[in-house]
Design a protein around this motif. Structure first.
Motif, mmCIF file in Angstrom:
data_model
loop_
_atom_site.group_PDB
_atom_site.id
_atom_site.type_symbol
_atom_site.label_atom_id
_atom_site.label_comp_id
_atom_site.label_asym_id
_atom_site.label_seq_id
_atom_site.Cartn_x
_atom_site.Cartn_y
_atom_site.Cartn_z
ATOM 1 N N GLY A 64 22.173 42.352 26.892
ATOM 2 C CA GLY A 64 21.430 41.267 26.289
ATOM 3 C C GLY A 64 20.730 41.742 25.029
ATOM 4 N N LEU A 65 20.626 40.859 24.055
ATOM 5 C CA LEU A 65 19.868 41.128 22.830
ATOM 6 C C LEU A 65 18.725 40.126 22.793
ATOM 7 N N ALA A 66 17.505 40.621 22.787
ATOM 8 C CA ALA A 66 16.340 39.741 22.857
ATOM 9 C C ALA A 66 15.409 40.008 21.694
ATOM 10 N N GLY A 67 14.708 38.976 21.295
ATOM 11 C CA GLY A 67 13.757 39.093 20.202
ATOM 12 C C GLY A 67 13.345 37.719 19.740
ATOM 13 N N PRO A 68 12.308 37.630 18.916
ATOM 14 C CA PRO A 68 11.870 36.309 18.433
ATOM 15 C C PRO A 68 12.912 35.690 17.524
ATOM 16 N N ARG A 69 12.778 34.396 17.299
ATOM 17 C CA ARG A 69 13.691 33.707 16.391
ATOM 18 C C ARG A 69 13.641 34.354 15.017
ATOM 19 N N LEU A 316 27.992 41.069 24.382
ATOM 20 C CA LEU A 316 26.658 41.021 23.781
ATOM 21 C C LEU A 316 26.180 39.572 23.837
ATOM 22 N N VAL A 317 25.035 39.356 24.459
ATOM 23 C CA VAL A 317 24.551 37.998 24.696
ATOM 24 C C VAL A 317 23.122 37.883 24.176
ATOM 25 N N SER A 318 22.869 36.874 23.347
ATOM 26 C CA SER A 318 21.510 36.636 22.864
ATOM 27 C C SER A 318 20.682 36.006 23.978
ATOM 28 N N LEU A 319 19.495 36.539 24.189
ATOM 29 C CA LEU A 319 18.626 36.075 25.265
ATOM 30 C C LEU A 319 17.267 35.686 24.717
ATOM 31 N N SER A 320 16.601 34.808 25.428
ATOM 32 C CA SER A 320 15.237 34.456 25.071
ATOM 33 C C SER A 320 14.295 35.562 25.521
#
Length: 546
Positions: A64-69, A316-320
């Motif tokens: 997962g790849l997480a971070g603010p907008r 690779l998945v974008s996560l909240s």
């Protein structure tokens, strides 16, 4: 060429002489900071270094790849995809819509992955598999025609008499025959080449391309075959004749695929693809962090997590941020769909002010360092916001000092908040005239205070913190956002009035951390700001600590 406002003004003719890329240059000759992904503009932060090491291992897995907008999750994915392509691998980017059901999601993903492999194969071999049979017959026909022509020429010469001709060769070995011999060799070459290419297309990567076609068809259709046999007798003047007729029919009928069959077919195809392809297989699923309902994201992962465990394939998945926190608590919380679907979540942190300078100077090598540091602080180091604010200052122009630039940047945010005040409430729930009027008065006071002294700003900030506290709509919808904005205004004021805060990395980083804390909680941000001001009495004067 001239520099103003931290930007280089360059004509297109000068850029052409210097060999600059003109694609991001505006009509007035200034380079635009806004651009699509380019490897040369990517800042290799520590999160990318972690992901790069994972990709080099070639073990596969789901991450997962997480971070603010705006933190750069999409750019990080695109960087990973570009690395895979450079190593002759498969790169798949799947921008997920916000409201996918699991079956529809996996069907669409299967279709995109199979189509991407077909494009990879066609580019690698410069020919599609479905044309292999046609090429084979064309080569065969060409070779056969050449051989037939050679045979016709050779029959014109006597096979027994070999008198010499005027050029000293046997009579049967004329120039025409020599030409025919060359054609015969060419014909044989075409036949051999056609057979070799046909066999190549039917094995290995070529066979996998056929499977890709089958997979794309399977996610939408099922195959049904009908076979009928008819027999009969008929009589006439010629006697009795028997007839046997056999018909086979193959047709495609639409039907909804089951989730389990989709998972099985997807795993089988991607697993074989990872075995056949020399480079890494990277599948980037973007935009999932934008799904409005977190419970639906959880349900989606619960249903499709079986696709992630494929050796040699990276997901690779974008996560909240909420999903990232759930995974981070895996050691003290019962396992859930997030921490059972991903090996780990790579958090993309904000860029420190010094790296914000690097980010902007990659787009404009002459960008003013102090301006870039100040922008990095007030934006919290979010790359998209850093570039957006820098481009805003670029377009507005007319500001030379840090104070003027910070005022211009915050004026835009104050105006945007004013628009939000106007749009808040409806027919049944309204902000009210009194609250709206007080909000707009506070906005104008804040704009003026940005250009005033410390005591004036502190008074405006103190009085503005608790405006409209008796209005339920304000407190529910706008109070927290307004207070966060006040904290950003305070930081912008400090940067503009005291240049030392953008000259020293440590103090700039401390102010940036306050901006980041304020983005999560205005109360926490205010506490952090008061603690910072208490340590800056020598710089700001005793009024700062009162």
């Amino acid at each position: 060429m001239e520099s103003r406002n931290g930007f280089v003004k360059m004509s297109k003719e000068e850029a052409l002489v210097l060999g600059e890329d003109l694609s991001d240059m505006t009509d007035d000759g200034k380079a635009s900071l806004l651009t699509q992904f380019k490897p040369s503009l990517f800042v290799a932060h520590r999160s990318w270094l972690s992901l790069s090491r994972i990709l080099d291992s070639r073990g596969g897995g789901s991450y997962g790849l997480a971070g603010p907008r705006g933190a750069g999750k999409t750019w990080m994915m695109e960087k990973a995809l570009r690395e895979a392509e450079d190593q002759d691998g498969i790169a798949v980017w799947f921008p997920s819509p916000s409201e996918y059901e699991p079956t529809a999601f996996l069907a669409a993903l299967s279709d995109v992955v199979a189509a991407r492999y077909q494009a990879y194969y066609d580019k690698r071999t410069r020919r599609p598999t479905r044309a292999a049979l046609g090429r084979f017959f064309r080569y065969l026909l060409g070779g056969a025609l050449l051989l037939m022509y050679v045979t016709l020429l050779s029959t014109r010469a006597s096979p027994y008499a070999y008198p010499t001709n005027e050029i000293g060769l046997p009579a049967g070995l004329t120039l025409a025959n020599l030409f025919a011999l060359g054609l015969a060799v060419a014909g044989l070459y075409l036949i051999v080449k056609g057979c070799a290419r046909f066999l190549q297309d039917r094995a290995g990567l070529g066979r996998l391309r056929s499977e890709a076609e089958d997979l794309r068809r399977q996610v939408r259709y099922t195959v049904s075959a009908n076979e009928t046999t008819e027999a009969g007798l008929s009589g006439g003047s010629g006697g009795v004749t028997a007839a046997l007729k056999r018909a086979r029919e193959r047709r495609l009928v639409e039907r909804p695929a089951t989730l389990s069959s989709l998972i099985h077919n997807f795993r089988a195809f991607v697993g074989e693809m990872a075995d056949q392809v020399e480079g890494p297989v990277v599948i980037a699923i973007d935009e999932l962090d934008k799904m409005s309902d977190a419970s639906r994201v959880a349900q989606l992962f619960r249903d499709i997590k079986g696709i992630f465990e494929i050796r040699g394939a990276y997901f690779l998945v974008s996560l909240s941020d909420e999903a990232a926190r759930a995974l981070g608590l895996g050691g003290i919380r019962a396992r859930n769909e997030f921490n059972s679907s991903f090996y780990t979540v790579i958090s993309i942190p904000s860029l420190p002010p010094a790296q914000c300078v690097e980010l902007l100077r990659q787009r404009d090598s002459q960008f003013d360092r102090a301006t870039a540091m100040a922008i990095g602080v007030i934006t919290g180091g979010v790359p998209r916001e850093v570039v957006r604010v820098a481009e805003t200052l670029h377009c507005q122009g007319g500001a030379s000092s840090i104070q003027e630039k910070m005022s211009l940047a915050m004026d835009e945010e104050l105006d945007a908040f004013g628009d939000e005040v106007l749009s808040t409430g409806g027919d049944e729930v309204s902000l009210g005239d009194a609250a709206s009027t007080r909000a707009f008065e506070a906005l104008q006071e804040a704009k003026a205070a940005l250009r005033g002294d410390l005591e004036d700003f502190r008074q405006v900030a103190r009085e503005g913190w608790d405006i409209n506290t008796s209005n339920p709509t304000w407190m529910l919808s706008l109070a927290e956002e307004w207070r966060r904005l006040l904290l950003r205004l305070a930081i912008a004021w400090l940067l503009g009035m005291h240049p030392r805060f953008v000259e020293h990395d440590e103090e700039a980083l401390a102010l940036q951390q306050i901006a980041i804390a304020a983005a999560d909680s205005a109360a926490v941000g205010r506490l952090r700001l008061e603690e910072f001001l208490a340590t800056q009495g020598e710089v700001l004067g005793e009024a700062a600590v009162r």
